[in-house]
Design an enzyme around this catalytic site. Structure first.
Site, PDB file in Angstrom:
ATOM      1  N   GLN A  44      11.587  -4.649   7.013  1.00  0.00           N
ATOM      2  CA  GLN A  44      10.960  -3.346   6.786  1.00  0.00           C
ATOM      3  C   GLN A  44      12.011  -2.268   6.545  1.00  0.00           C
ATOM      4  OE1 GLN A  44       7.293  -2.140   7.037  1.00  0.00           O
ATOM      5  NE2 GLN A  44       7.587  -4.074   5.990  1.00  0.00           N
ATOM      6  N   GLY A  77       8.352   1.023   9.976  1.00  0.00           N
ATOM      7  CA  GLY A  77       8.103   0.955   8.542  1.00  0.00           C
ATOM      8  C   GLY A  77       8.416   2.225   7.773  1.00  0.00           C
ATOM      9  N   GLU A  78       8.127   3.391   8.352  1.00  0.00           N
ATOM     10  CA  GLU A  78       8.343   4.649   7.639  1.00  0.00           C
ATOM     11  C   GLU A  78       9.788   5.122   7.730  1.00  0.00           C
ATOM     12  OE1 GLU A  78       5.641   6.138   6.203  1.00  0.00           O
ATOM     13  OE2 GLU A  78       3.896   5.462   7.328  1.00  0.00           O
ATOM     14  N   GLY A 133       0.805  -1.215   0.000  1.00  0.00           N
ATOM     15  CA  GLY A 133       0.000   0.000   0.000  1.00  0.00           C
ATOM     16  C   GLY A 133       0.834   1.259   0.000  1.00  0.00           C
ATOM     17  N   ASN A 174       9.809  -7.957  16.584  1.00  0.00           N
ATOM     18  CA  ASN A 174      10.332  -9.104  15.849  1.00  0.00           C
ATOM     19  C   ASN A 174      11.474  -8.582  14.987  1.00  0.00           C
ATOM     20  OD1 ASN A 174      10.824 -11.025  13.707  1.00  0.00           O
ATOM     21  ND2 ASN A 174       8.918 -12.048  14.280  1.00  0.00           N
ATOM     22  N   LYS A 220      13.546  -9.876  12.952  1.00  0.00           N
ATOM     23  CA  LYS A 220      13.605 -10.379  11.580  1.00  0.00           C
ATOM     24  C   LYS A 220      12.687  -9.576  10.668  1.00  0.00           C
ATOM     25  CE  LYS A 220      13.413 -14.827   9.143  1.00  0.00           C
ATOM     26  NZ  LYS A 220      13.204 -16.284   9.329  1.00  0.00           N
ATOM     27  N   ARG A 244      12.390  -0.904  21.107  1.00  0.00           N
ATOM     28  CA  ARG A 244      12.393  -2.354  21.202  1.00  0.00           C
ATOM     29  C   ARG A 244      11.780  -2.937  19.934  1.00  0.00           C
ATOM     30  NH1 ARG A 244       8.417  -6.129  24.846  1.00  0.00           N
ATOM     31  NH2 ARG A 244       9.555  -8.076  24.625  1.00  0.00           N
TER      32      ARG A 244
END
Length: 802
Positions: A664, A730-731, A246, A657, A659, A654
């Site tokens: 990301q 993510g960003e 997206g 995950n 991985k 923190r």
């Protein structure tokens, strides 16, 4: 690609099943085998197909639509035009602003951009719909269009007062500074280009609407559909089990959705409408083109005295989008004097929209390029000048950072990259005919916070279910929520089933702004804790429980089994306990809303962004941080640029995950490579059309463009930012990547490129006062002269016209 992780707070981390573990994506097998069913892959009885007709002009009015040939074509069920489509109501915006009481038509009579929807054809098959759509004849009364920011008709734009940030006297301090840098930095239109095109299936059953649509915000889109069709919110169901990317483009219900749902209502049967790839370039907005002027005044030791920033972004004729260009400029470096102002300019394009790190991304290109220019002007290493001007608190909000591991990021990245081996002078590093350049830049992204809701069930067989209307578009929501529930309840992640992507499930806000992980892990943790408390309470209090006579005040659940913490009593599986007390399961809903929240508050929280918490709320300023170190190789003869190595150190708090977080980060870095070297919407200036509206001509990085990438986590748990200590992932990584590459290109060639993307034509252009030709030597003694020449015509006191 290799990964190095600097560990902090290991007490937070358990095995792979727990939060902090490196569990592989639980949805991976379904996607690899084809078992994952995406929204528009549903097979419904009586399904019809819609195809869009788009405007071929950028500005004007529809004079007439001749649909007779289309209506007579084989299989055609309906031709929708502005005159024949049902009337809808205007919906509120994503802040929940009450809409004007006027009709809404998703098919345009007044044309404001090329590619605007003007009609649609619905037929028995997709092929019939497409063929008939080509028969629709539209005539126009065309008027001159404003093509882009460089168009002489564009004007100076509209000031956006809310974007103004000022302290001290920036103009006076700049005028008196012994060292002054002033330059303009430009970014083009960019497009999200997700693998899965936009589309939907709409089905009405009475006054109940079900929409299968790839979505980053099920509840927000359901609100829009409900308002369009004047039905109760509860009557609209959005389903989006998987999303094929997206990057900000799938958060809102858009006009094509209104068209498909209208067609389904008019025909009384389900309708599928899927975008062609070219239509995805005009049916919603990508990143707006931007222009920035950044001026820095400093002393001769490189200490910044003043920053003056003037920015402008394009928006549409009939909509408003603000790309907050001062967002990074105002916080990255300490300065006693600062001024940032911004305008928007209306052009004939679709309304721009959010694309990975909107605002922060282009803002970082401006300030991180300018700080690099200052480093060369005063003869200081580009890494050293960033540390010299390090902001110990938020310069704008005047608040302490919640956590800021940016020094640690600079140190870890520089060590892994080998920055100390860099020679300072441009064009001083080479390998045969390859000019080698090393560049650095920093990035940041604010911690977006909101409230979430989730349901957790402990089932009779001891397994656990998690339900939420949040979604997974590739960032790993299924996996981290499974880990959160597994760790909290005390079972294996293999025994947790996560159900997402259905608006009937407990509510969730928008997936965007790197907020989902922090919001939803907190909600799942709360719901799972409540379910666990119920389980232990029943085990202690129910007379049928094997623990009833133990007289314990608590029990422990681990590895799917329940027992006494002292090990002096029974040890049974969760399934055995539930069977013994005659329970089919336990269910708990948890949300992170304030205790006194009303039903209206909850609706507002999940269907608008009006209740999002500011990142500077309270005593702290909350951000994620990163430092990129980049090596480029420039062919001295041909001017081709390749990124050959990347080391990035990142502070996302923190990692729930590591991985998935690393994946990301790498995705953001790769998108940054595309932004720097490849991506650009190219316009036909005669007609206001984008001409590279496909994945053959709109270039995004492929495997051949991706170098060795190392990512390093330097984050520590930040409990001011989220319940479990994480910050945005993510960003973040795209922010600062483009200027790091541009800075490396300058180090390699001595040529400063301030207009993205960096292309061969820009590199091999003739020498001017700002840069030498690509082949040759860096002119001696030019450093001080360059910035003085750049100041000509660069007014720091007033917004620039671009």
């Amino acid at each position: 690609m290799t990964v190095h992780n600097i560990r902090h707070g290991d007490a937070f981390d358990g095995g792979a099943d727990a939060v902090g573990g490196r569990l592989s994506r639980v949805d991976g097998p379904a996607k690899i085998t084809g078992a994952a069913k995406y929204a528009v892959e549903q097979q419904l009885e009586g399904l019809a197909y819609a195809a869009l007709v788009e405007s071929t002009i950028a500005s004007g009015k529809v004079r007439a639509i001749d649909s007779k040939a289309a209506e007579a074509a084989p299989g055609v069920l309906k031709v929708l035009t502005p005159d024949t489509i049902i009337s809808l109501r205007t919906a509120s915006d994503w802040f929940g602003t009450p809409p004007p009481d006027k009709p809404y038509c998703p098919l345009a009579r007044d044309i404001t951009f090329s590619g605007q929807h003007v009609a649609a054809v619905v037929a028995e098959t997709f092929e019939q719909a497409v063929a008939a759509a080509a028969l629709v004849k539209v005539s126009y009364d065309e008027t001159p269009a404003i093509v882009d920011l460089s168009d002489g008709k564009a004007g100076d734009g509209i000031p956006i007062d809310a974007m103004t940030k000022e302290w001290g006297d920036a103009s006076a301090a700049f005028a008196s500074a012994p060292v002054r840098i002033c330059a303009a930095y430009n970014t083009p239109r960019e497009y999200q280009a997700p693998m899965e095109p936009h589309g939907l299936i709409a089905r009405w059953e009475g006054d109940h609407l079900t929409v299968w649509e790839p979505s980053q915000w099920l509840d927000g889109m359901a609100r829009t559909y409900a308002e369009w069709f004047a039905v109760p919110f509860e009557n609209v169901r959005l389903v989006s089990p998987y999303v094929g990317g997206g990057f900000g483009s799938k958060a809102l219900a858009l006009s094509h959705g209104a068209i498909a749902a209208s067609a389904a209502k008019m025909l009384g049967r389900p309708v599928r409408l899927v975008m062609t790839r070219p239509q995805t370039f005009t049916s919603y907005g990508g990143r707006a083109a931007t222009r920035q002027t950044v001026t820095i005044g400093a002393d001769r030791d490189g200490m910044i005295q003043s920053i003056v920033h003037r920015g402008v972004n394009e928006t549409s004729i009939d909509g408003m989008w603000v790309e907050p260009l001062g967002s990074v400029t105002s916080i990255m470096y300490a300065t006693p004097n600062f001024s940032s102002k911004q305008n928007v300019v209306r052009v004939n394009s679709v309304v721009p929209g959010a694309m990975r790190a909107p605002g922060e991304n282009p803002s970082a290109f401006g300030i991180e390029s300018a700080i690099d220019e200052l480093a060369y002007e005063v003869g200081i290493d580009p890494l050293e000048i960033r540390l010299k001007n390090y902001a110990e608190q938020d310069p704008h909000a005047k608040k302490a950072w919640s956590t800021r591991q940016l020094r640690e990021a600079f140190a870890a990245g520089a060590e892994r990259f080998g920055w100390a081996r860099r020679t300072a002078e441009p064009r001083s590093m080479r390998d045969g005919n390859q000019l080698i350049g090393w560049g650095v830049a920093a990035g940041t992204y604010p911690v977006r916070r909101a409230y979430g809701e989730a349901m957790v069930r402990i089932l009779a067989d001891g397994s656990v279910e998690v339900e939420s209307s949040s979604i997974d578009m590739g960032q790993g929501t299924y996996t981290i929520l499974a880990q959160t529930a597994a760790e909290t309840v005390g079972v294996s992640a293999d025994d947790v089933v996560v159900k997402l992507g259905d608006s009937r499930f407990p509510r969730a806000g928008v997936t965007g702004g790197s907020r989902l992980a922090g919001v939803m892990t907190g909600a799942v943790h709360k719901a799972a804790t409540s379910a666990l408390d119920q389980l232990i309470g029943l085990a202690i209090s129910d007379p049928r429980s094997p623990f009833h006579t133990l007289q314990a005040n608590t029990l422990v659940v681990a590895n799917g089994r329940i027992g006494s913490p002292r090990g002096d009593g029974p040890d049974v599986s969760v399934a055995e306990l539930l069977k013994s007390i005659g329970r089919d399961g336990i269910e708990a809903t948890g949300d992170t809303m304030p205790a006194n929240s009303t039903a209206e508050d909850r609706y507002k929280n999940y269907t608008t962004i009006a209740m999002a918490l500011p990142h500077t709320e309270g005593d702290y300023s909350r951000h994620s941080w990163c430092a990129h170190f980049v090596e480029v190789r420039v062919d001295e003869d041909f001017g081709t640029v390749r990124v050959s190595r990347v080391v990035s150190a990142l502070d996302s708090g923190r990692l729930y995950n590591p991985k998935l977080a690393e994946s990301q980060w790498k995705g953001g870095i790769i998108m940054g490579i595309g932004q720097a070297l490849l991506e650009e919407g190219i316009m036909d200036r005669r007609h206001g059309r984008i001409v590279n509206n496909n994945l053959a001509d709109y270039l995004v990085p492929t495997n051949a463009d991706v170098p060795e990438i190392e990512v390093i986590s330097v984050g520590i748990p930040d409990l001011h930012s989220s319940v479990l200590g994480g910050k945005g992932v993510g960003e973040l990584a795209i922010v600062g990547m483009a200027p790091a590459i541009a800075n490396a290109v300058f180090h390699a060639t001595g040529k400063r490129i301030r207009d993205l993307p960096i292309t061969l034509e820009k590199l091999i252009g003739g020498w001017n006062c700002q840069s030498p030709p690509l082949r040759g030597r860096w002119p001696a003694g030019q450093r001080g002269a360059l910035s003085r020449r750049r100041l000509s015509g660069c007014e720091a006191q007033a917004p620039q016209r671009f």
